[in-house]
Design an enzyme around this catalytic site. Structure first.
Site, PDB file in Angstrom:
ATOM      1  N   ALA A 133       0.838  -1.202   0.000  1.00  0.00           N
ATOM      2  CA  ALA A 133       0.000   0.000   0.000  1.00  0.00           C
ATOM      3  C   ALA A 133       0.877   1.258   0.000  1.00  0.00           C
ATOM      4  CB  ALA A 133      -0.956  -0.043   1.199  1.00  0.00           C
ATOM      5  N   SER A 134       0.637   2.176   0.937  1.00  0.00           N
ATOM      6  CA  SER A 134       1.339   3.462   0.929  1.00  0.00           C
ATOM      7  C   SER A 134       2.820   3.361   1.247  1.00  0.00           C
ATOM      8  CB  SER A 134       0.670   4.427   1.909  1.00  0.00           C
ATOM      9  OG  SER A 134      -0.559   4.876   1.394  1.00  0.00           O
ATOM     10  N   GLY A 135       3.298   2.194   1.645  1.00  0.00           N
ATOM     11  CA  GLY A 135       4.731   2.017   1.788  1.00  0.00           C
ATOM     12  C   GLY A 135       5.472   2.340   0.505  1.00  0.00           C
ATOM     13  N   GLY A 136       4.782   2.219  -0.626  1.00  0.00           N
ATOM     14  CA  GLY A 136       5.394   2.508  -1.911  1.00  0.00           C
ATOM     15  C   GLY A 136       5.686   3.978  -2.151  1.00  0.00           C
ATOM     16  N   LYS A 137       5.120   4.872  -1.325  1.00  0.00           N
ATOM     17  CA  LYS A 137       5.403   6.305  -1.515  1.00  0.00           C
ATOM     18  C   LYS A 137       6.891   6.603  -1.360  1.00  0.00           C
ATOM     19  CE  LYS A 137       0.896   8.328  -0.320  1.00  0.00           C
ATOM     20  NZ  LYS A 137       0.057   7.132  -0.213  1.00  0.00           N
TER      21      LYS A 137
END
Length: 321
Positions: free
Chosen positions: A53-57
């Site tokens: 999820a937002s870890g990819g930011k």
């Protein structure tokens, strides 16, 4: 906490995922729990890949910074200079830096400050979202929430816009930009952008909370700048080591904003502990939960990956508090 307590928390909460702790490159604890595919009874292993999820930011931020170093973008590049007539509600003074630090004030297609619930069907035609450009209709029509630079306001859409700006500045697709500038240099051979409707056999299916129903209709079929890349616990350890051995660590981990409502600070694409130098990536979405922390002083990395929405949090809280 005693490492033996991890098993107890996993049992008590029905945890499905992987936990890994390593110190200076030496694994102290690594274990998989639960099923990667419930229909076929396939167990998770320590090498199973999970959506984060937002870890990819963090991957998006590092890609953008590499373009800034080369001169293709700058922190003060305005979004409008590359968007042209697209997304007219984004203010003309919104810059790359505003987008990186969640201070752009732009309206968000997935507004977590509203009444969003993790298992909502929030996106619509997820099967059409195979490119960053395909997100344009989804990003359009959201009024500005506050003036650029006025305050911190977490914004998923801002990171999709960053991916779009990176593409338009280089003429290269976002996924290949991340592969060329982050994944390959760090030797992250188990990390990639995967279509949710054709997951390889070594990838955990994401499950909605309390159900045996997958998240395939809840998330974009192919992730872009705001998160959703798939990775392993082992690759996350490699990622942190590569980050702090490279040129971008100081810039992305310099605190830009206090975020008291989260008891955290924020750099560029990375969360920062409120009082220490520990750096954090975290993600939460339908069928996905993830948290990975790295202490640059001790070289300690803790990663918890789960293929359920709430799964990572009990163990993460116990290990990372």
């Amino acid at each position: 906490m005693p490492l033996g307590d991890i098993d107890k928390i996993a049992q008590d909460t029905g945890f499905s995922g992987v936990v890994r702790i390593d110190h200076a490159g030496e694994i102290e604890f690594e274990k998989a729990y639960g099923l990667a595919n419930r229909a076929y009874g396939v167990p998770n292993t320590v090498d199973t890949r999970f959506g984060i999820a937002s870890g990819g930011k963090g991957f998006t931020a590092l890609t953008v910074l590499s373009l800034i170093r080369e001169g293709a973008l700058a922190l003060d590049t305005t979004a409008r200079s590359l968007l042209g007539d697209d997304l007219p509600l984004i203010a003309d003074d919104v810059t790359v830096e505003h987008l990186l630090t969640h201070t752009s004030g732009i309206g968000d297609y997935l507004d977590e400050e509203g009444d969003w619930q993790v298992d909502d069907y929030a996106i619509g035609a997820v099967h059409a979202l195979t490119t960053t450009e395909a997100f344009l209709p989804l990003l359009d029509g959201h009024p500005t929430k506050f003036k650029a630079g006025e305050r911190f306001g977490y914004c998923n859409g801002g990171y999709v816009v960053l991916a779009l700006l990176a593409e338009r500045a280089t003429g290269q697709g976002y996924h290949d930009l991340v592969r060329d500038r982050v994944l390959r240099p760090a030797d992250l051979t188990r990390t990639d952008f995967l279509r949710s409707d054709e997951l390889p056999a070594d990838v955990a299916v994401g499950y909605l909370e309390g159900l045996d129903r997958s998240n395939v209709f809840h998330l974009p079929v192919l992730a872009t700048g705001d998160g959703g890349i798939h990775t392993t616990a082992g690759d996350m350890s490699k990622f942190w080591r590569a980050l702090f051995a490279g040129d971008h660590a100081e810039e992305v981990t310099r605190p830009r904003h206090d975020v008291p409502e989260e008891s955290l600070r924020y750099g560029l694409g990375f969360w920062l502990h409120e009082t220490t130098d520990t750096v954090i990536l975290a993600g939460y979405d339908a069928g996905e939960s993830f948290k990975s922390t790295h202490d640059p002083h001790t070289g300690t990395t803790i990663t918890v990956l789960s293929n359920t929405s709430p799964g990572a949090w009990p163990i993460a809280r116990a290990l990372m508090s």
